[in-house]
Design a protein around this motif. Structure first.
Motif, PDB file in Angstrom:
ATOM      1  N   ARG A 230      35.739  19.960  36.919  1.00 24.15           N
ATOM      2  CA  ARG A 230      35.177  18.940  37.803  1.00 24.15           C
ATOM      3  C   ARG A 230      33.653  18.888  37.669  1.00 24.15           C
ATOM      4  NH1 ARG A 230      38.464  19.394  43.578  1.00 24.15           N
ATOM      5  NH2 ARG A 230      40.573  19.116  42.729  1.00 24.15           N
ATOM      6  N   PRO A 231      33.153  18.600  36.493  1.00 31.62           N
ATOM      7  CA  PRO A 231      31.693  18.558  36.325  1.00 31.62           C
ATOM      8  C   PRO A 231      31.091  17.307  36.961  1.00 31.62           C
ATOM      9  CG  PRO A 231      32.754  17.831  34.319  1.00 31.62           C
ATOM     10  CD  PRO A 231      33.864  18.284  35.238  1.00 31.62           C
ATOM     11  N   ILE A 232      29.868  17.440  37.423  1.00 31.51           N
ATOM     12  CA  ILE A 232      29.124  16.268  37.895  1.00 31.51           C
ATOM     13  C   ILE A 232      28.635  15.469  36.695  1.00 31.51           C
ATOM     14  CG2 ILE A 232      27.044  15.521  39.130  1.00 31.51           C
ATOM     15  CD1 ILE A 232      27.360  17.968  40.918  1.00 31.51           C
ATOM     16  N   HIS A 233      28.190  16.196  35.657  1.00 37.68           N
ATOM     17  CA  HIS A 233      27.709  15.571  34.423  1.00 37.68           C
ATOM     18  C   HIS A 233      28.637  15.956  33.268  1.00 37.68           C
ATOM     19  CE1 HIS A 233      23.968  14.497  36.453  1.00 37.68           C
ATOM     20  NE2 HIS A 233      23.928  15.736  36.916  1.00 37.68           N
ATOM     21  N   LYS A 234      28.793  15.054  32.352  1.00 41.44           N
ATOM     22  CA  LYS A 234      29.661  15.286  31.200  1.00 41.44           C
ATOM     23  C   LYS A 234      29.178  16.486  30.396  1.00 41.44           C
ATOM     24  CE  LYS A 234      31.590  12.938  27.152  1.00 41.44           C
ATOM     25  NZ  LYS A 234      31.620  11.681  26.357  1.00 41.44           N
ATOM     26  N   ILE A 235      30.131  17.300  29.955  1.00 42.04           N
ATOM     27  CA  ILE A 235      29.825  18.474  29.138  1.00 42.04           C
ATOM     28  C   ILE A 235      29.988  18.100  27.660  1.00 42.04           C
ATOM     29  CG2 ILE A 235      30.548  20.838  28.605  1.00 42.04           C
ATOM     30  CD1 ILE A 235      31.421  21.110  31.518  1.00 42.04           C
ATOM     31  N   PRO A 236      29.091  18.487  26.755  1.00 39.50           N
ATOM     32  CA  PRO A 236      27.934  19.353  27.025  1.00 39.50           C
ATOM     33  C   PRO A 236      26.813  18.606  27.745  1.00 39.50           C
ATOM     34  CG  PRO A 236      27.904  18.648  24.744  1.00 39.50           C
ATOM     35  CD  PRO A 236      29.200  18.137  25.316  1.00 39.50           C
ATOM     36  N   GLU A 237      26.149  19.316  28.640  1.00 36.39           N
ATOM     37  CA  GLU A 237      25.059  18.728  29.403  1.00 36.39           C
ATOM     38  C   GLU A 237      23.878  18.412  28.487  1.00 36.39           C
ATOM     39  OE1 GLU A 237      27.428  21.481  32.068  1.00 36.39           O
ATOM     40  OE2 GLU A 237      26.521  21.627  30.075  1.00 36.39           O
ATOM     41  N   GLN A 238      23.070  17.463  28.924  1.00 32.17           N
ATOM     42  CA  GLN A 238      21.945  17.013  28.106  1.00 32.17           C
ATOM     43  C   GLN A 238      20.658  17.790  28.367  1.00 32.17           C
ATOM     44  OE1 GLN A 238      22.439  14.580  25.666  1.00 32.17           O
ATOM     45  NE2 GLN A 238      24.548  15.064  26.311  1.00 32.17           N
ATOM     46  N   ASN A 239      20.589  18.482  29.500  1.00 33.89           N
ATOM     47  CA  ASN A 239      19.360  19.211  29.833  1.00 33.89           C
ATOM     48  C   ASN A 239      19.659  20.280  30.885  1.00 33.89           C
ATOM     49  OD1 ASN A 239      19.331  17.792  32.432  1.00 33.89           O
ATOM     50  ND2 ASN A 239      18.611  16.016  31.240  1.00 33.89           N
ATOM     51  N   GLN A 240      18.613  21.041  31.223  1.00 31.69           N
ATOM     52  CA  GLN A 240      18.763  22.137  32.184  1.00 31.69           C
ATOM     53  C   GLN A 240      19.143  21.630  33.569  1.00 31.69           C
ATOM     54  OE1 GLN A 240      18.388  25.586  31.499  1.00 31.69           O
ATOM     55  NE2 GLN A 240      19.342  25.711  33.525  1.00 31.69           N
ATOM     56  N   ALA A 241      18.600  20.488  33.955  1.00 36.84           N
ATOM     57  CA  ALA A 241      18.898  19.941  35.278  1.00 36.84           C
ATOM     58  C   ALA A 241      20.386  19.633  35.419  1.00 36.84           C
ATOM     59  CB  ALA A 241      18.065  18.684  35.526  1.00 36.84           C
ATOM     60  N   GLU A 242      20.982  19.075  34.379  1.00 35.00           N
ATOM     61  CA  GLU A 242      22.413  18.775  34.429  1.00 35.00           C
ATOM     62  C   GLU A 242      23.240  20.056  34.466  1.00 35.00           C
ATOM     63  OE1 GLU A 242      23.554  16.104  31.334  1.00 35.00           O
ATOM     64  OE2 GLU A 242      22.481  14.389  32.206  1.00 35.00           O
ATOM     65  N   GLU A 243      22.805  21.068  33.735  1.00 34.56           N
ATOM     66  CA  GLU A 243      23.505  22.358  33.772  1.00 34.56           C
ATOM     67  C   GLU A 243      23.470  22.945  35.181  1.00 34.56           C
ATOM     68  OE1 GLU A 243      21.852  24.973  30.899  1.00 34.56           O
ATOM     69  OE2 GLU A 243      22.505  23.786  29.163  1.00 34.56           O
ATOM     70  N   ASP A 244      22.292  22.877  35.813  1.00 30.81           N
ATOM     71  CA  ASP A 244      22.146  23.431  37.164  1.00 30.81           C
ATOM     72  C   ASP A 244      23.039  22.705  38.165  1.00 30.81           C
ATOM     73  OD1 ASP A 244      20.320  25.246  36.221  1.00 30.81           O
ATOM     74  OD2 ASP A 244      18.557  24.099  36.856  1.00 30.81           O
ATOM     75  N   GLU A 245      23.181  21.395  38.008  1.00 32.74           N
ATOM     76  CA  GLU A 245      24.004  20.631  38.946  1.00 32.74           C
ATOM     77  C   GLU A 245      25.492  20.878  38.718  1.00 32.74           C
ATOM     78  OE1 GLU A 245      22.951  16.531  39.170  1.00 32.74           O
ATOM     79  OE2 GLU A 245      20.863  16.938  39.672  1.00 32.74           O
ATOM     80  N   ASN A 246      25.876  21.133  37.482  1.00 33.88           N
ATOM     81  CA  ASN A 246      27.280  21.455  37.208  1.00 33.88           C
ATOM     82  C   ASN A 246      27.634  22.862  37.683  1.00 33.88           C
ATOM     83  OD1 ASN A 246      28.021  19.016  36.120  1.00 33.88           O
ATOM     84  ND2 ASN A 246      27.814  19.645  33.979  1.00 33.88           N
ATOM     85  N   ARG A 247      26.675  23.779  37.565  1.00 35.43           N
ATOM     86  CA  ARG A 247      26.885  25.175  37.981  1.00 35.43           C
ATOM     87  C   ARG A 247      26.641  25.256  39.484  1.00 35.43           C
ATOM     88  NH1 ARG A 247      22.610  27.170  35.975  1.00 35.43           N
ATOM     89  NH2 ARG A 247      23.339  27.445  33.835  1.00 35.43           N
ATOM     90  N   ARG A 248      27.685  25.225  40.288  1.00 37.61           N
ATOM     91  CA  ARG A 248      27.503  25.065  41.725  1.00 37.61           C
ATOM     92  C   ARG A 248      28.659  25.670  42.514  1.00 37.61           C
ATOM     93  NH1 ARG A 248      30.127  20.874  39.543  1.00 37.61           N
ATOM     94  NH2 ARG A 248      31.623  19.680  40.807  1.00 37.61           N
ATOM     95  N   VAL A 249      28.439  25.781  43.821  1.00 39.43           N
ATOM     96  CA  VAL A 249      29.496  26.146  44.769  1.00 39.43           C
ATOM     97  C   VAL A 249      29.537  25.057  45.828  1.00 39.43           C
ATOM     98  CG1 VAL A 249      30.250  27.776  46.537  1.00 39.43           C
ATOM     99  CG2 VAL A 249      29.280  28.626  44.391  1.00 39.43           C
ATOM    100  N   GLU A 250      30.721  24.553  46.104  1.00 37.73           N
ATOM    101  CA  GLU A 250      30.886  23.512  47.115  1.00 37.73           C
ATOM    102  C   GLU A 250      31.836  23.991  48.206  1.00 37.73           C
ATOM    103  OE1 GLU A 250      30.184  19.368  44.685  1.00 37.73           O
ATOM    104  OE2 GLU A 250      32.182  20.267  44.580  1.00 37.73           O
ATOM    105  N   ILE A 251      31.629  23.449  49.393  1.00 33.21           N
ATOM    106  CA  ILE A 251      32.460  23.791  50.545  1.00 33.21           C
ATOM    107  C   ILE A 251      33.271  22.561  50.935  1.00 33.21           C
ATOM    108  CG2 ILE A 251      32.494  24.666  52.897  1.00 33.21           C
ATOM    109  CD1 ILE A 251      31.341  26.629  50.804  1.00 33.21           C
ATOM    110  N   LEU A 252      34.577  22.657  50.798  1.00 34.27           N
ATOM    111  CA  LEU A 252      35.472  21.577  51.211  1.00 34.27           C
ATOM    112  C   LEU A 252      35.840  21.769  52.678  1.00 34.27           C
ATOM    113  CD1 LEU A 252      37.429  19.169  50.637  1.00 34.27           C
ATOM    114  CD2 LEU A 252      39.145  20.901  50.024  1.00 34.27           C
ATOM    115  N   ILE A 253      35.664  20.720  53.476  1.00 37.41           N
ATOM    116  CA  ILE A 253      36.034  20.780  54.887  1.00 37.41           C
ATOM    117  C   ILE A 253      37.540  20.536  54.995  1.00 37.41           C
ATOM    118  CG2 ILE A 253      35.592  19.870  57.190  1.00 37.41           C
ATOM    119  CD1 ILE A 253      33.160  21.189  55.807  1.00 37.41           C
ATOM    120  N   VAL A 254      38.266  21.553  55.399  1.00 40.31           N
ATOM    121  CA  VAL A 254      39.729  21.474  55.498  1.00 40.31           C
ATOM    122  C   VAL A 254      40.159  21.067  56.902  1.00 40.31           C
ATOM    123  CG1 VAL A 254      41.883  22.790  55.313  1.00 40.31           C
ATOM    124  CG2 VAL A 254      40.019  23.186  53.670  1.00 40.31           C
ATOM    125  N   GLU A 255      39.455  21.603  57.895  1.00 41.11           N
ATOM    126  CA  GLU A 255      39.816  21.305  59.286  1.00 41.11           C
ATOM    127  C   GLU A 255      38.593  21.532  60.160  1.00 41.11           C
ATOM    128  OE1 GLU A 255      42.850  23.241  62.572  1.00 41.11           O
ATOM    129  OE2 GLU A 255      43.567  23.031  60.502  1.00 41.11           O
TER     130      GLU A 255
END
Length: 256
Positions: A230-255
C-alpha cells in the motif's frame, strides 16, 4: 535617639497560603525601590514569566504621621505595579492593593519595614495540542491517521528514542478515549518485492507492545504489516521524500 539606617538590597521569596511572595525594599522616604533591589527584581522577573500577580501590599517605617505613611505606601505599590506591568507580567482581574503605611507590627529594624510585598501564583503551562492528537480526536471509524515522526533503526523494529513524543501522543489518545479501538499498520519502502523479512509487521508490533506495556488493553488494538502493498508513491520511489512517505506507520480507527 539616633537611628541606625540599614539598607536592604535583596528580595525574599516565601510561600504563604498556597501563594508565593517576594518583597521589594525601599530607602528612607522613597517611593521607588532602591537600585540593588531593582537589579534583583529584574533577575526574578526574568525567571518568573509564567506567573500572575494577585496582591500588592505596601508598608512604611514608623517615622512620620500615619496619614503620610499611608500615602507613601500607596505610591510604593504603584511604582512596583508599573515595573511589573512594563515587564509584561500578568495581573489577576481581582488584584488586591492594600497600603498599610505604618499600621502593622513593625520590625525593630526600620529598613525591613520599608517594603512592598508581591503575592503571585504560577500559571499552569498551556498545553499545545499536536496535529496528530487533533486528527485522532476528529477522525471517524474507518479512517487512518499517520503516526508522525516514528523512526526505527535500519532494517529493524527497534524504535529510535526521538520517537518517544509521538508514541506518548498515541498513548494519550488511547487513555483519553477508553472506547477507542485501533489497528496499527506498518508500511515499508524501497523494495520491489514484498516484505520478505516482515519488518513492517515487526514495527507495528513494536508500537503495539509499547501501548501494552503502558496498560492499554490488548482487546482494544491489533497490528498488521502491509510491507510495500500500500505505497503512497509508486515503487521505486523517485527521491528521499517519497521514500520517507512510503515508510510509515498508520493508525486505523476501528471503533470510537
Amino acid at each position: 535617639m539616633k537611628l541606625k539606617i540599614v539598607v536592604l538590597f535583596f528580595l525574599v521569596s516565601l510561600k504563604s497560603l498556597g501563594q508565593k511572595q517576594v518583597e521589594v525594599f525601599f530607602d528612607f522616604n522613597k517611593d521607588f525601590p532602591n537600585p540593588t533591589s531593582i537589579l534583583t527584581l529584574n533577575e526574578w522577573i526574568a525567571k518568573n514569566k509564567e506567573i500572575e500577580i494577585t496582591k500588592l501590599l505596601g508598608f512604611c517605617d514608623s517615622i512620620d504621621t500615619k496619614n503620610y505613611n499611608k500615602h507613601l505606601a500607596e505610591r510604593r505599590i504603584e511604582s512596583v505595579r508599573e515595573l511589573l506591568e512594563k515587564s509584561g507580567l500578568k495581573f489577576s482581574k481581582n488584584l488586591d492593593k492594600i497600603a498599610y503605611g505604618k499600621d502593622f507590627k513593625q520590625s525593630k529594624v526600620q529598613a525591613e519595614n520599608r517594603r512592598v510585598t508581591i503575592f503571585y501564583s504560577e500559571i499552569a503551562p498551556k498545553i499545545v495540542e499536536s496535529e496528530f492528537t487533533r486528527q485522532m480526536r476528529n477522525s471517524k471509524v474507518g479512517e487512518t491517521v499517520k503516526l508522525p515522526n516514528i523512526y526505527f533503526f535500519n532494517n529493524s523494529a527497534r524504535i529510535v528514542p526521538k520517537s518517544e513524543t509521538s508514541l506518548y501522543d498515541l498513548l494519550c489518545a488511547m487513555q483519553e478515549n477508553p472506547k477507542l479501538k485501533i489497528e496499527i499498520q506498518g508500511h515499508i519502502c524501497c523494495q520491489m518485492v514484498n516484505d520478505v523479512a516482515n519488518i513492517s509487521t515487526a514495527r507495528a508490533r513494536a508500537i503495539y507492545n509499547y501501548l501494552l506495556r503502558n496498560k492499554i488493553d490488548r482487546k482494544r488494538m491489533k497490528f498488521v504489516g502491509y510491507g510495500v502493498l500500500r505505497p503512497i508513491h509508486k515503487i521505486p520511489e523517485q527521491n528521499q521524500a517519497e521514500e520517507d512517505e512510503n515508510r510509515r506507520v498508520e493508525i486505523l480507527i476501528v471503533e470510537k
